[in-house]
Design a protein around this motif. Structure first.
Motif: not given
Length: 155
Positions: A64-68, A85-87, A101-108
């Motif tokens: 349902v979503g992604f981040t790169q 770059n991508d969310l 949640k995706l941003i928090l995972e990226a930050m972690h």
């Protein structure tokens, strides 16, 4: 609230994000092309040039979503930092906290890589994203005609 699992994808998982990546590109006024999307993601992962996280709905077992994220380097800080770059979150799953949640995972992830900051950009008319980033502590840096740049310190 729907239960979401965030997973870092590998080469074997690219089909989880191909359509999402294509939808993301369409959002930014690019032509739909699943083969181009697949090839781009495959190249980034094969060459170890990006890290991709996907959000999967546990109820429907669908992405349902992604981040790169792409690495960037700081000579002054002698560190590898990351550009989010991508969310993208599918329309029917928005306003459910998936982007957060995706941003928090990226930050972690960036913190575990000893990064000092995470940067991102968004379109000047993407008010929902701007509100999310600012609520999470990102600070707006630059303003140009099309995009706002944001940064958050991780240390």
């Amino acid at each position: 609230m729907e239960k979401i699992t965030i997973k870092r994808i590998t080469l074997q998982d690219i089909e989880l994000v191909v359509e999402l990546f294509d939808q993301y590109r369409i959002f930014y006024k690019q032509q739909s092309n699943l083969e181009v999307a697949r090839a781009f993601i495959l190249d980034r992962l094969r060459q170890n040039e990006s890290v991709i996280f996907v959000a999967i709905s546990e109820e429907s077992n669908r992405p349902v979503g992604f981040t790169q994220l792409y690495p960037t380097f700081s000579s002054m800080r002698v560190a590898k930092n990351w550009i989010l770059n991508d969310l993208y979150v599918v329309l029917d799953a928005r306003k459910m906290g998936i982007g957060r949640k995706l941003i928090l995972e990226a930050m972690h992830f960036a913190k575990t890589e000893n990064a000092t900051f995470l940067k991102l950009s968004t379109a000047v008319d993407n008010f929902t994203a701007q509100q999310l980033y600012e609520s999470m502590g990102f600070v707006r840096l630059d303003v140009n005609e099309e995009f706002y740049d944001y940064k958050i310190l991780l240390s």
